[in-house]
Write a protein that holds these residues in place. Structure first.
Motif, short mmCIF file in Angstrom:
data_model
loop_
_atom_site.label_atom_id
_atom_site.label_comp_id
_atom_site.label_asym_id
_atom_site.label_seq_id
_atom_site.Cartn_x
_atom_site.Cartn_y
_atom_site.Cartn_z
N UNK A 154 4.47 -20.57 -11.95
CA UNK A 154 5.90 -20.86 -12.02
C UNK A 154 6.57 -20.12 -13.18
N UNK A 155 5.80 -19.75 -14.16
CA UNK A 155 6.34 -19.06 -15.33
C UNK A 155 6.49 -17.55 -15.11
N UNK A 156 5.99 -17.06 -13.96
CA UNK A 156 6.03 -15.62 -13.69
C UNK A 156 7.23 -15.28 -12.80
N UNK A 157 7.93 -14.20 -13.11
CA UNK A 157 9.07 -13.81 -12.26
C UNK A 157 8.59 -13.29 -10.90
N UNK A 158 9.24 -13.72 -9.85
CA UNK A 158 8.95 -13.23 -8.50
C UNK A 158 10.08 -12.30 -8.12
N UNK A 159 9.79 -11.01 -8.09
CA UNK A 159 10.82 -9.99 -7.87
C UNK A 159 10.55 -9.26 -6.56
N UNK A 160 11.48 -9.36 -5.63
CA UNK A 160 11.31 -8.72 -4.32
C UNK A 160 11.20 -7.20 -4.44
N UNK A 161 12.00 -6.60 -5.30
CA UNK A 161 11.96 -5.14 -5.43
C UNK A 161 10.61 -4.65 -5.94
N UNK A 162 9.92 -5.47 -6.71
CA UNK A 162 8.61 -5.08 -7.24
C UNK A 162 7.47 -5.40 -6.29
N UNK A 163 7.57 -6.52 -5.58
CA UNK A 163 6.47 -6.97 -4.72
C UNK A 163 6.60 -6.45 -3.29
N UNK A 164 7.82 -6.34 -2.79
CA UNK A 164 8.00 -5.89 -1.41
C UNK A 164 7.41 -6.88 -0.43
N UNK A 165 6.89 -6.37 0.69
CA UNK A 165 6.35 -7.24 1.73
C UNK A 165 4.96 -6.84 2.23
N UNK A 166 4.68 -5.55 2.26
CA UNK A 166 3.48 -5.08 2.96
C UNK A 166 2.17 -5.54 2.32
N UNK A 167 2.16 -5.78 1.03
CA UNK A 167 0.92 -6.18 0.35
C UNK A 167 0.75 -7.70 0.32
N UNK A 168 1.71 -8.44 0.84
CA UNK A 168 1.62 -9.90 0.86
C UNK A 168 0.99 -10.32 2.19
N UNK A 169 -0.29 -10.66 2.13
CA UNK A 169 -1.09 -10.84 3.35
C UNK A 169 -0.58 -11.95 4.26
N UNK A 170 0.10 -12.94 3.71
CA UNK A 170 0.57 -14.05 4.54
C UNK A 170 1.75 -13.68 5.43
N UNK A 171 2.45 -12.61 5.09
CA UNK A 171 3.63 -12.22 5.87
C UNK A 171 3.21 -11.38 7.07
N UNK A 172 3.56 -11.85 8.27
CA UNK A 172 3.28 -11.05 9.46
C UNK A 172 4.41 -10.05 9.68
N UNK A 173 4.31 -9.28 10.75
CA UNK A 173 5.30 -8.23 11.00
C UNK A 173 6.70 -8.81 11.19
#
Length: 264
Positions: free
Chosen positions: A208-227
């Protein structure tokens, strides 16, 4: 006369519609081919949208322009995710309540809460009971993080919610993203440890103390996200600058996590 001037003076709804279609198609192509638009192109898009907004367009066109404008703005300022606590509250989950979010309150070294000691038969029966009640399933899954099955069940519940009501301001989409980001930190190849071992070694409050940034994480490396998840997210927030796991973004903290889990 330039194209923007023609739009302003002609005030042709047919021409305006053609420009809107072209803008949407070009933006979708950027997403499809994972291209990053140049600042000049983004500025040109913004100018066209602003000029289109000055025309007497039909009411159903205005939300389309607003969504396009928001996607472009995200590239300048970054996507501002709805705060996790706020997103959870929409579904009756209190982040600051130990009963609702036990892993996010637990301190390693203390007795492990009963709910985190194992996913037994009762948990599976409750999931079956709430099969047609995605909000209840979400609450149950969130309560049982960091079990891998709970991560997956939370995503299934949120997808069901998004199918029922997929609006631009839905808290389900940012919550799905938070859960996928947390999972990308917790997951270990080739096999993630049991949830009780993870919880006993590593507190969710650290994430919870870590920033979650969409521009840095994107989507393709997040295994839970399907197409479908990825397409929905990029349609709403625009293409990200890069794709990586939260574990990659926080290598030192992730090494601490790996060491703690191995010693547990």
């Amino acid at each position: 006369m330039t194209m923007p001037c023609k739009l302003i003076y002609a005030k042709s709804l047919q021409a305006a519609h053609a420009v809107i279609v072209a803008l949407r198609e070009s933006w979708q192509q950027l997403i499809q081919y994972k291209a990053t638009p140049t600042p000049e192109l983004l500025q040109r898009y913004q100018q066209l949208i602003q000029q289109l907004q000055q025309l007497p367009l039909p009411a159903d066109i205005k939300p389309v322009l607003k969504q396009l404008q928001q996607q472009l703005q995200n590239h300048h300022t970054g996507v501002k995710l709805m705060p996790l606590q706020q997103a959870l509250a929409h579904f009756g989950i209190q982040l600051n309540h130990q009963t609702d979010s036990p892993w996010f309150h637990y301190d390693p070294g203390q007795p492990l809460p009963v709910v985190l000691q194992g996913l037994g038969k009762a948990w599976r029966q409750q999931l079956k009971k709430y099969k047609d009640h995605p909000t209840k399933r979400l609450q149950l899954a969130w309560q049982n993080l960091p079990y891998s099955a709970a991560f997956h069940e939370a995503c299934l519940a949120l997808r069901a919610i998004l199918r029922e009501k997929n609006t631009s301001d839905s808290p389900a989409l940012p919550l799905l993203y938070y859960i996928a980001a947390f999972h990308s930190f917790i997951r270990i190849e080739p096999e993630t440890p049991r949830g009780d071992l993870i919880a006993a070694a590593f507190s969710g409050k650290t994430l919870l103390q870590q920033p979650i940034c969409y521009q840095q994480l994107g989507t393709q490396a997040l295994a839970l996200l399907n197409q479908t998840d990825q397409q929905r997210i990029q349609k709403q927030w625009g293409p990200p600058a890069q794709h990586q796991r939260l574990a990659d973004l926080l290598p030192d903290l992730h090494q601490q996590y790996l060491t703690a889990v191995q010693l547990s």
